[in-house]
Design a protein around this motif. Structure first.
Motif, PDB file in Angstrom:
ATOM      1  N   GLY A  15       0.171   4.254  -5.649  1.00 49.59           N
ATOM      2  CA  GLY A  15      -0.249   5.751  -5.329  1.00 49.59           C
ATOM      3  C   GLY A  15       0.831   6.265  -5.003  1.00 49.59           C
ATOM      4  O   GLY A  15       0.694   7.868  -5.438  1.00 49.59           O
ATOM      5  N   ARG A  60       0.866  -1.347  -0.054  1.00 47.31           N
ATOM      6  CA  ARG A  60       0.287   0.048   0.459  1.00 47.31           C
ATOM      7  C   ARG A  60       1.056   1.302   0.362  1.00 47.31           C
ATOM      8  O   ARG A  60       0.427   2.393  -0.308  1.00 47.31           O
ATOM      9  CB  ARG A  60      -0.521   0.062   1.098  1.00 47.31           C
ATOM     10  CG  ARG A  60      -1.958   0.255   0.810  1.00 47.31           C
ATOM     11  CD  ARG A  60      -2.743   0.244   1.781  1.00 47.31           C
ATOM     12  NE  ARG A  60      -2.789   0.455   3.409  1.00 47.31           N
ATOM     13  CZ  ARG A  60      -3.018  -0.720   4.336  1.00 47.31           C
ATOM     14  NH1 ARG A  60      -3.705  -1.812   4.012  1.00 47.31           N
ATOM     15  NH2 ARG A  60      -3.195  -0.004   5.403  1.00 47.31           N
ATOM     16  N   LEU A  64      -2.029  10.090   2.206  1.00 43.47           N
ATOM     17  CA  LEU A  64      -2.244   8.919   2.077  1.00 43.47           C
ATOM     18  C   LEU A  64      -0.609   8.059   2.602  1.00 43.47           C
ATOM     19  O   LEU A  64       0.081   7.694   2.898  1.00 43.47           O
ATOM     20  CB  LEU A  64      -3.044   7.708   1.006  1.00 43.47           C
ATOM     21  CG  LEU A  64      -4.470   8.116   1.035  1.00 43.47           C
ATOM     22  CD1 LEU A  64      -4.581   7.185  -0.464  1.00 43.47           C
ATOM     23  CD2 LEU A  64      -4.912   6.774   2.361  1.00 43.47           C
ATOM     24  N   HIS A  65      -0.088   9.246   1.893  1.00 48.37           N
ATOM     25  CA  HIS A  65       1.404   8.599   2.014  1.00 48.37           C
ATOM     26  C   HIS A  65       2.558   9.720   2.132  1.00 48.37           C
ATOM     27  O   HIS A  65       3.194   9.544   2.658  1.00 48.37           O
ATOM     28  CB  HIS A  65       1.956   8.613  -0.045  1.00 48.37           C
ATOM     29  CG  HIS A  65       1.282   7.477  -0.644  1.00 48.37           C
ATOM     30  ND1 HIS A  65       1.354   6.389  -0.292  1.00 48.37           N
ATOM     31  CD2 HIS A  65       0.395   7.012  -0.695  1.00 48.37           C
ATOM     32  CE1 HIS A  65       1.127   5.602  -0.925  1.00 48.37           C
ATOM     33  NE2 HIS A  65       0.120   6.110  -1.664  1.00 48.37           N
ATOM     34  N   GLU A 125      -6.389  13.637  -1.068  1.00 48.31           N
ATOM     35  CA  GLU A 125      -6.794  11.873  -0.143  1.00 48.31           C
ATOM     36  C   GLU A 125      -5.079  11.023  -0.274  1.00 48.31           C
ATOM     37  O   GLU A 125      -4.773  10.588   0.767  1.00 48.31           O
ATOM     38  CB  GLU A 125      -7.803  11.217  -0.484  1.00 48.31           C
ATOM     39  CG  GLU A 125      -7.601   9.953   0.332  1.00 48.31           C
ATOM     40  CD  GLU A 125      -9.066   8.509  -0.626  1.00 48.31           C
ATOM     41  OE1 GLU A 125      -9.121   9.265  -1.760  1.00 48.31           O
ATOM     42  OE2 GLU A 125      -9.591   7.852  -0.082  1.00 48.31           O
ATOM     43  N   ALA A 126      -4.982  11.313  -2.134  1.00 53.48           N
ATOM     44  CA  ALA A 126      -3.870  11.046  -2.708  1.00 53.48           C
ATOM     45  C   ALA A 126      -3.222  11.171  -1.931  1.00 53.48           C
ATOM     46  O   ALA A 126      -1.071  10.409  -1.526  1.00 53.48           O
ATOM     47  CB  ALA A 126      -3.645  11.148  -3.766  1.00 53.48           C
TER      48      ALA A 126
END
Lengths: 340, 361, 321
Positions: free
Chosen positions: A88, A84, A118-119, A114-115
């Protein structure tokens, strides 16, 4: 070391009718900053290959084997968490249909941030600033206003730009583009392809582009993989594939294409249609449709071997080199003659 | 034969030559946009088709290209009277069919058939192939049961299917085969004209070639006339004798295929041509590409003057945005709706912007 | 948005008129003379005539209808019951909270069952849970609420004695012999369960189908491709979209649910709108029936309006077009 090295990838789906071998022994690799094009007709396994690399197939019905080494680590056996973090961020993906690939109930800004979040450990406003930066980079006019719009308020071309912005937001090393322009009009397609090439220079990402359109591949790819019935039948540098292809299926594809740079009375047609992947033909999978079929083709599956004078160019065909060279030259010469 | 008298609808007569099978004159289709609390009143119109004229000669193929929303499918449906045109005329074999009643239309429907884009959706999945192909024969009461069956089998053979598959259902066929069934259905009643609406765009390239070859063969064998609508310029050029380019409900250029592709006059045609990817890495990467900016405008609120001016590299303020360009003639059968037509081709975007002095003003 | 609301309100008026007209027509097609019943057995012809004149029953039906409308609009009055001479407004006022308790509690219960069950069985199709929920659905859909009510009251009420079989207790004001939230819920538990099972079954199916369909959407794949963890994909991308049609269905089913409440109220002898309407029908008590129809119609219209607005609020595609 290649950025992504795929070896003998197999993806089988369990269905009510039996096991569909959607990808059956596919190998290729992508170098940093390069563009690899996978061409094939529908059902050739090109999209499934990418979904497998991205780990996006439903786990319940899929059997996967082989290797997909990402910077030396096998994606196929990696833990969900670790994967995960790569998905992305290091590898990003855009899809065919920009109309359905964005969530209709969230603002595009939210989908972009959001993208990012997330990271990356960034605040909301930092993420928003980054999202704005990307929307500007992909050429969306007035991004500070459009960021709070919903996907349905964008045109198809603009939505694909949003998708690209979302994919590039974390500076991925590899961008997988699954038929990125198929759903778009030709002038919009030109915009998107130009944009992708410009961004590749800027961001230095490698691109894996999947398409059925030989024109698109010729335009953007450095290396080409031709897939037929779940297997790679030919791969090599783009010049070789278009100038001296060594596989009758590739000849058929090139010949069956009406093109702007030449005029023919009749298109070369490949008879029949692609085989079922539930029960593919024995031997070479192309043999029932191949005009050059020999006895050996019906019995033995040809290996993907280097073409004698070029170690980068591979083809899977039992024909001897001389015949292949001659036929390829004839095909290309025919096109060129009519072009002038 | 001049069309000497004033026609039944009181419109001035059209000059129609003997070999002209289909004449479309100033065809318009506006879809009303309504709003209202109880009584809906029209507040705007989507001008899907806004005055298109062209002629199709017997035995030729007229290709129609354009991007989505340019009105090409609406036009096909208006010609077939599947949609009622808002105004304008469709003259088929010398007869204005725009105002014909349903009953009067019926014999004409035998002579003009349509092939649709989606071979999956356009065949009734619960009917056998024999029935689907025979339906038109039965509607027009052509032949006894045995004759119909023989004719259907003959048709299946003509389009390259096994006549023994008469009793199968559409889902037993592949996409390409289904499109063959669509072709057989259209051929059943020996039509003069077939309107093909994106007949190959849902198919893979190898299958697309099969269908294109089939359509060409059938044209030769049966003397068919096609109006061939597609968004793929390669396909259109391959199959057409003359090509019409549409943009936002208008015809912007019409010429024979060689002239159109080698010496386009309209900047939009130029942009379209240059946007088509060429399956040759050297030719493709070295050509001069014109990348248009922005999207096709909303047909509810089309731009003033020339419909293309907001995206046009040759745009001249005070002229292009004021005066709607007529279809200027450029030699034999070549017309283009542009005030500042391209002088040569190919041309890069920068070259396009530079107008020769004589043209300005 | 404002135009949308105005249009909805105007449609609500049309709907309202249509429903009341139909009730009137049905009532007068039924071959019975309400005046006869009102007057009593000992009445002479003249008495009946006087009674008819008093209630306005001698006037033509359209006039009666207009009078009814006038009363309703000008005085907000639903008239007087033929049978008990009580104000129908009061009758409705007494019965409505009972039905409201039943329906609201029932809806909450059915959503509490359907949402988790639907989602879980969508995530793991063909699992044990999915199969078990399928059995529940089949039973729930096939069992009639009256039958179910009898079975429930027999086992849980009579045999096991866990819950009371009849009677209604007020939520706040102990006007009856019992009262307070605990007693209220205690007395209503069996009716709620009876009422909720059919709808819960239908909603499990619907939610399961919606969630499964949404899981295959391209944007869900996009979310996974972004590296979103599964719970975030579920919450932010699947559920929000899958629940959109559920909201609409809920709005439409409120009407249906009011109809279903009639059975439950009858079985458990709850003095709600349904039971009152049925008793009123027995005595040809037009004003009471009409009053309940009018009130229910207004409730349904209001609910639908709320749901539509809610839908427009959560679905930007509707809000912004």
């Amino acid at each position: 070391m290649a950025l992504l090295e795929v070896t003998d990838l197999r993806t089988y789906f369990r269905t009510d009718d039996g096991i569909v071998k959607a990808v059956d022994g596919v190998s290729f690799s992508i170098e940093k900053g390069k563009t690899l094009g996978i061409v094939g007709e529908s059902g050739s396994g090109k999209s499934v290959t990418c979904l497998t690399i991205m780990g996006l197939n439903s786990k319940r019905t899929t059997i996967t084997s082989g290797e997909a080494l990402w910077k030396g680590k096998n994606l196929l056996t990696m833990g969900a968490r670790e994967f995960r973090d790569i998905r992305g961020s290091e590898i990003a993906m855009i899809f065919q249909d920009p109309m359905t690939s964005l969530n209709p109930v969230h603002k595009v800004g939210k989908q972009l941030t959001e993208a990012i979040q997330l990271h990356r450990d960034v605040t909301k406003s930092q993420a928003r600033a980054r999202a704005l930066e990307l929307l500007k980079a992909v050429g969306i006019p007035r991004p500070e206003r459009r960021i709070d719009d919903y996907p349905h308020q964008f045109s198809g071309g603009m939505r694909q730009r949003v998708m690209i912005a979302m994919a590039l937001v974390n500076n991925p090393d590899l961008l997988i583009a699954d038929e990125p322009t198929t759903a778009l009009d030709v002038t919009t397609q030109a915009q998107i392809l130009t944009l992708m090439q410009k961004l590749q220079e800027e961001f230095g990402s490698a691109i894996l582009v999947i398409t059925h359109d030989l024109g698109v591949v010729a335009e953007v790819a450095d290396e080409v993989v031709v897939m037929y019935a779940a297997q790679v039948v030919e791969k090599g540098p783009v010049e070789r594939i278009f100038k001296r292809p060594h596989m009758p299926y590739t000849w058929g594809l090139l010949g069956s294409l009406p093109r702007l740079d030449s005029v023919v009375d009749r298109l070369v047609q490949i008879p029949g249609s692609p085989p079922s992947l539930l029960n593919p033909p024995r031997g070479c999978r192309f043999h029932p449709r191949c005009p050059y079929v020999m006895d050996v083709c019906k019995a033995d599956d040809p290996a993907l071997l280097p073409v004698f004078d070029d170690s980068d160019h591979f083809a899977a065909c039992h024909l001897d080199h001389e015949t292949k060279d001659r036929e390829a030259a004839k095909l290309i010469a025919g096109m060129m003659a009519q072009a002038s | 034969m001049p069309f000497g008298r004033r026609d039944a609808n009181g419109q001035p007569p059209l000059e129609i030559r003997d070999d002209e099978l289909l004449v479309v004159d100033d065809l318009k289709k506006h879809f009303a946009v309504t709003r209202g609390i109880i009584f809906q009143k029209q507040i705007a119109a989507v001008k899907a088709l806004d005055g298109v004229s062209f002629r199709v000669r017997e035995g030729e193929t007229l290709g129609v290209v354009g991007e989505s929303g340019c009105g090409k499918s609406t036009m096909a449906r208006c010609i077939m009277r599947l949609l009622e045109p808002t105004s304008g005329r469709v003259v088929f074999r010398g007869r204005d069919i725009t105002k014909l009643s349903r009953a009067d239309m019926r014999p004409i429907r035998r002579e003009m058939m349509m092939i649709f884009q989606d071979p999956y959706a356009s065949l009734n999945s619960r009917k056998r192939v024999g029935f689907i192909v025979a339906e038109a024969l039965e509607v027009h009461r052509l032949g006894t049961e045995a004759e119909v069956k023989r004719r259907v089998q003959e048709l299946l053979e003509v389009v390259g299917l096994n006549p023994e598959h008469y009793n199968r259902f559409p889902h037993e066929f592949s996409g390409g085969q289904r499109q063959r069934i669509g072709v057989a259905r259209a051929l059943a009643v020996n039509p003069k004209l077939i309107v093909c609406d994106e007949p190959v765009s849902a198919l893979d390239v190898s299958v697309q070639a099969q269908i294109l070859n089939l359509l060409k063969d059938l044209q030769e064998d049966f003397g068919l006339t096609y109006v061939f609508i597609a968004h793929d310029l390669n396909v259109v050029r391959h199959i057409s004798d003359r090509v019409m380019v549409m943009y936002l409900g208008h015809a912007v250029e019409l010429a024979d295929r060689f002239t159109l592709y080698e010496a386009p006059k309209h900047p939009y045609t130029g942009a379209l041509l240059s946007a088509v990817p060429i399956p040759d890495p050297t030719v493709g990467r070295n050509r001069k590409q014109i990348v248009l900016e922005g999207d096709v405008p909303n047909p509810i609120n089309p731009p003033s003057g020339c419909w293309f001016h907001p995206r046009c590299p040759r745009f001249r303020e005070g002229h292009c945005d004021v005066e709607e360009p007529p279809l200027y003639p450029f030699g034999d059968d070549h017309v283009a709706a542009c005030h500042y037509p391209l002088e040569r081709w190919p041309m890069s975007e920068e070259e396009m912007r530079m107008l020769p002095q004589s043209a300005v003003g | 948005m404002i135009r949308y609301i105005i249009r909805r309100l105007l449609w609500a008026v049309v709907l309202f008129v249509a429903v009341t007209v139909v009730t009137y027509i049905i009532f007068f097609i039924v071959p019975a003379n309400p005046a006869l019943g009102l007057c009593g057995k000992a009445c002479t012809q003249d008495d009946v005539k006087r009674v008819q004149a008093y209630w306005g029953l001698d006037k033509p039906v359209p006039v009666q209808y207009l009078k009814f409308l006038e009363r309703l609009v000008v005085h907000q009055s639903l008239g007087r019951s033929f049978a008990t001479r009580r104000e129908v407004n009061d009758i409705v006022k007494d019965a409505a909270p009972v039905t409201a308790s039943l329906v609201v509690g029932g809806v909450v219960l059915w959503m509490l069952i359907a949402v988790p069950l639907g989602i879980l069985s969508a995530i793991r199709p063909r699992s044990l849970l999915d199969r078990a929920s399928m059995v529940f659905v089949l039973v729930g859909i096939s069992a009639h609420p009256v039958w179910l009510g009898l079975i429930f009251s027999f086992f849980f009420g009579y045999k096991l004695g866990w819950f009371p079989i009849t009677n209604y207790c007020d939520f706040i004001n102990p006007s009856t012999d019992c009262g307070g939230p605990v007693q209220w819920a205690y007395h209503l538990f069996l009716p709620w369960a009876t009422f909720a099972i059919l709808f819960a079954a239908l909603y499990v199916r619907m939610i399961r189908a919606n969630v499964m369909e949404t899981m295959n959407e391209d944007y869900v794949r996009t979310a996974r491709a972004k590296g979103a963890p599964e719970h975030q994909v579920m919450r932010s991308h699947i559920l929000r979209n899958a629940m959109l049609p559920v909201v609409t269905m809920l709005g439409m089913d409120i009407g249906l649910a009011l109809g279903g409440a009639v059975f439950t109220e009858t079985v458990y002898a709850l003095p709600g709108l349904g039971k009152t309407a049925i008793s009123a029908l027995d005595t040809f008590d037009l004003p009471t029936v009409q009053g309940i129809v009018v009130f229910s119609t207004i409730c349904i219209i209001v609910f639908n309006l709320i749901v539509d607005l809610l839908y427009a609020w959560i679905d930007p595609r509707i809000r912004l077009s």
